[in-house]
Write a protein that holds these residues in place. Structure first.
Motif, PDB file in Angstrom:
ATOM      1  N   SER A  67       0.828  -1.201   0.000  1.00  0.00           N
ATOM      2  CA  SER A  67       0.000   0.000   0.000  1.00  0.00           C
ATOM      3  C   SER A  67       0.861   1.249   0.000  1.00  0.00           C
ATOM      4  CB  SER A  67      -0.916   0.021   1.231  1.00  0.00           C
ATOM      5  OG  SER A  67      -0.172   0.353   2.399  1.00  0.00           O
ATOM      6  N   LEU A  95       0.663   5.133   5.118  1.00  0.00           N
ATOM      7  CA  LEU A  95      -0.411   5.649   5.963  1.00  0.00           C
ATOM      8  C   LEU A  95       0.237   6.434   7.099  1.00  0.00           C
ATOM      9  CD1 LEU A  95      -2.540   2.385   6.231  1.00  0.00           C
ATOM     10  CD2 LEU A  95      -2.827   4.237   4.586  1.00  0.00           C
ATOM     11  N   GLU A 120     -13.181  -6.146   5.256  1.00  0.00           N
ATOM     12  CA  GLU A 120     -12.528  -4.875   5.504  1.00  0.00           C
ATOM     13  C   GLU A 120     -11.281  -5.101   6.352  1.00  0.00           C
ATOM     14  OE1 GLU A 120     -16.265  -4.199   4.027  1.00  0.00           O
ATOM     15  OE2 GLU A 120     -16.058  -4.969   6.078  1.00  0.00           O
ATOM     16  N   TYR A 147     -10.604   0.145   6.585  1.00  0.00           N
ATOM     17  CA  TYR A 147     -10.248   0.334   5.184  1.00  0.00           C
ATOM     18  C   TYR A 147     -10.831  -0.810   4.343  1.00  0.00           C
ATOM     19  CZ  TYR A 147      -6.692   3.874   6.335  1.00  0.00           C
ATOM     20  OH  TYR A 147      -6.036   4.998   6.769  1.00  0.00           O
ATOM     21  N   ARG A 148     -10.989  -0.525   3.058  1.00  0.00           N
ATOM     22  CA  ARG A 148     -11.345  -1.570   2.095  1.00  0.00           C
ATOM     23  C   ARG A 148     -10.373  -1.460   0.918  1.00  0.00           C
ATOM     24  NH1 ARG A 148     -16.191  -0.175   1.130  1.00  0.00           N
ATOM     25  NH2 ARG A 148     -17.133  -1.451   2.752  1.00  0.00           N
ATOM     26  N   LYS A 149      -9.907  -2.606   0.458  1.00  0.00           N
ATOM     27  CA  LYS A 149      -9.036  -2.602  -0.715  1.00  0.00           C
ATOM     28  C   LYS A 149      -9.899  -2.571  -1.967  1.00  0.00           C
ATOM     29  CE  LYS A 149      -5.150  -4.876  -2.967  1.00  0.00           C
ATOM     30  NZ  LYS A 149      -4.282  -6.064  -3.038  1.00  0.00           N
ATOM     31  N   LEU A 196      -5.940   1.104  -0.875  1.00  0.00           N
ATOM     32  CA  LEU A 196      -6.761   1.101   0.333  1.00  0.00           C
ATOM     33  C   LEU A 196      -7.576   2.387   0.412  1.00  0.00           C
ATOM     34  CD1 LEU A 196      -4.286  -0.272   3.026  1.00  0.00           C
ATOM     35  CD2 LEU A 196      -6.085  -1.522   1.824  1.00  0.00           C
ATOM     36  N   LYS A 197      -8.870   2.229   0.675  1.00  0.00           N
ATOM     37  CA  LYS A 197      -9.747   3.386   0.841  1.00  0.00           C
ATOM     38  C   LYS A 197     -10.358   3.350   2.238  1.00  0.00           C
ATOM     39  CE  LYS A 197     -10.833   3.749  -4.083  1.00  0.00           C
ATOM     40  NZ  LYS A 197     -11.891   3.786  -5.115  1.00  0.00           N
ATOM     41  N   ARG A 198     -10.239   4.474   2.949  1.00  0.00           N
ATOM     42  CA  ARG A 198     -10.769   4.534   4.307  1.00  0.00           C
ATOM     43  C   ARG A 198     -12.281   4.658   4.249  1.00  0.00           C
ATOM     44  NH1 ARG A 198      -8.412   8.804   8.600  1.00  0.00           N
ATOM     45  NH2 ARG A 198      -6.493   7.720   7.929  1.00  0.00           N
ATOM     46  N   GLU A 251     -13.800   5.519  10.657  1.00  0.00           N
ATOM     47  CA  GLU A 251     -12.802   5.949  11.631  1.00  0.00           C
ATOM     48  C   GLU A 251     -13.498   6.241  12.951  1.00  0.00           C
ATOM     49  OE1 GLU A 251      -9.470   9.512  12.249  1.00  0.00           O
ATOM     50  OE2 GLU A 251     -10.513   9.268  10.331  1.00  0.00           O
TER      51      GLU A 251
END
Length: 535
Positions: free
Chosen positions: A202, A205, A224, A236-238, A243-245, A248
């Motif tokens: 990735s 982060l 997730e 997160y999801r790939k 990776l997309k948040r 939170e």
């Protein structure tokens, strides 16, 4: 549980400084040597130590620690410690240029390194000399001195630049990772074949990842990735190779997350998120459980006096384990399987385990491939031990594995009870074991033991200090002599903080996924971590 004696501040300052300096120095020595057709050989003569107290405990680990920094075997190799000791024999004379040159020539070395480290109060100085035996050039001498803790790091940087200029004539920029020809290369934002060409990595982060776990936590039928810092939870999801948040949960500054696990224990079709929280302000466990309610993650359990851990055992449902914390005992009583009953997670069955084991660092599985489920655990010194279900030892590794930076503070017996929660300087540290996973990732019908192996430059010699600069993951399989290495990843620059065997990219097949802390956050900059996965 064995307790190490408490060391003084000066000893810890010496230890930290010594290993930071040596790591810097020998990283520089690894710089490529122009036009070298054969590996350069260096003999490291044990450094002389000068301090106000006995620091001879450092000697035994020096050569091994320095050798562990030399990954480019085609560029530079260190002559084995045993050969150096044999060549030195019972020599008690001065370690000077004449002696070192003769010793290096006797061992067929291209370079020889020797010097001394001196500590007086808060002042630290290092004198080092690198001798070239095969080139007509004078010895390179470098000098380092730091008056106090605040000026330490800037002076180390200057010292590194001086070594580059005087010895190699160039500024050396350390590579992010050192690749072994037999291992696949990790490429950022590319999906590759686990057995062949590459892993996926990735983008960085800006958090220090304390732990990670993977499952479907929002009931969308896709997995997730759940990450924790010391106080925040991230989901997160790939998607499309990155990776997309997607979620939170912010925490308070006095939170102290030491573990995260995910599993559908209450059997409602979506996994709960189990957070083990050992509060900074009180030293008490205030663990909690999150679950998606369709709009947000809400707490379905809170202020729980449980350390949580989920075991993924082949052929069995996921097992949620819990162990309590006592007022003075960091682990109280036994380890229990927790079940969801009447809106609570309640202990139902105590696990039959050796008394020295706690909730961290063990699992179950048929690792001997004989149809019997065994206990596979880390010992207190990070060796792997295989036991039958009665706790009888079958096999223990010689090598150390695992390696964690997460620790619990154990109050000293000399501290009054009313002061145990606040005086952190007087507390001993108990480092928690890494996970042990068991899985058949290559689908050959035989499960493997999958473990992290972080390299600690202090060689576990100190109760309050661990310096992890690199690590890798190993696949171990049982043969007639014990567990042997079946496959391993390349060495990764940084600290591997957690890992999982799960389907991160939602293609229907499990893969190896691990988190790497590349930079620890400080007042000088943000933390940096990344995720690596491959099958």
């Amino acid at each position: 549980m064995r307790r190490e004696p408490i060391k003084t501040k000066t000893t810890y300052l010496l230890t930290t400084t010594f290993f930071v300096i040596l790591s810097t120095l020998f990283t520089l020595i690894q710089a490529p040597v122009s036009h070298a057709k054969e590996p350069q050989k260096v003999v490291i003569v044990p450094f002389a130590m000068h301090a106000e107290r006995d620091i001879s405990f450092l000697r035994d680990g020096i050569l091994d620690m320095l050798g562990s920094r030399l990954y480019s075997k085609d560029k530079l190799v260190v002559i084995e410690e045993g050969l150096v000791k044999k060549a030195m024999g019972n020599y008690q004379g001065p370690i000077n240029l004449a002696y070192v040159s003769g010793l290096a020539a006797k061992l067929g070395a291209d370079y020889a390194l020797f010097g001394s480290l001196t500590v007086f109060g808060e002042s630290i100085s290092l004198d080092a000399t690198l001798v070239s035996l095969k080139k007509e050039k004078p010895p390179a001498i470098v000098f380092f001195q730091s008056k106090d803790r605040e000026s330490l790091m800037p002076e180390i940087n200057k010292f590194a630049q001086k070594v580059c200029a005087e010895i190699f004539g160039e500024v050396y920029a350390e590579r992010e990772s050192r690749l072994s020809p037999s291992m696949p290369k990790i490429r950022e934002s590319q999906q590759g074949d686990f057995k062949g060409a590459s892993f996926w990595k990735s983008k960085p982060l800006e958090i220090r990842i304390q732990g990670m776990a993977i499952s479907d936590v929002d009931d969308d039928k896709e997995n997730e990735l759940v990450l924790i810092s010391y106080k925040d939870v991230f989901v997160y999801r790939k998607d499309d190779g990155s990776l997309k948040r997607v979620g939170e949960i912010k925490g308070k500054v006095y939170y102290n997350f030491i573990g995260v696990d995910v599993a559908d224990i209450n059997r409602n079709g979506k996994s709960e998120i189990f957070i083990t929280d050992l509060r900074r302000d009180s030293g008490r466990l205030k663990s909690f459980v999150l679950e998606w309610d369709g709009e947000r993650f809400r707490k379905i359990a809170d202020n729980e006096n449980w350390y949580y851990r989920v075991l993924h055992v082949p052929g069995r449902d996921n097992i949620l384990l819990g162990q309590e914390r006592g007022p003075y005992d960091i682990f109280k009583g036994g380890v229990y399987e927790l079940k969801w009953s009447n809106g609570r997670y309640t202990p139902e069955r105590r696990q039959i385990l050796p008394k020295w084991l706690n909730i961290y660092g063990f699992t179950y599985g048929d690792v001997l491939h004989n149809g019997q489920e065994m206990i596979v655990a880390f010992t207190q010194n990070d060796r792997i031990r295989i036991m039958d279900r009665e706790g009888n030892e079958v096999w223990t590794s010689i090598e150390r594995f695992g390696g964690s930076e997460i620790y619990l503070n154990l109050p000293s017996e000399t501290i009054p009870s009313e002061g145990r929660s606040g005086d952190r300087e007087e507390m001993e540290r108990v480092y928690l074991a890494q996970r042990i996973h068991i899985a058949d990732l290559d689908n050959d019908g035989r499960i493997e033991v999958i473990v992290v192996k972080n390299k600690d430059f202090t060689r576990r010699l100190f109760s309050r200090l661990r310096l992890f600069k690199s690590g890798h993951v190993e696949y171990l399989t049982w043969d007639s002599l014990g567990l042997s290495v079946k496959w391993k990843t390349q060495e990764i620059s940084g600290y591997i903080s957690d890992y999982a065997i799960a389907d991160l990219n939602n293609d229907g097949e499990d893969e190896l996924v691990f988190s790497v802390v590349a930079k620890t956050g400080s007042v000088l900059g943000k933390a940096k971590s990344f995720i690596v996965s491959g099958r």
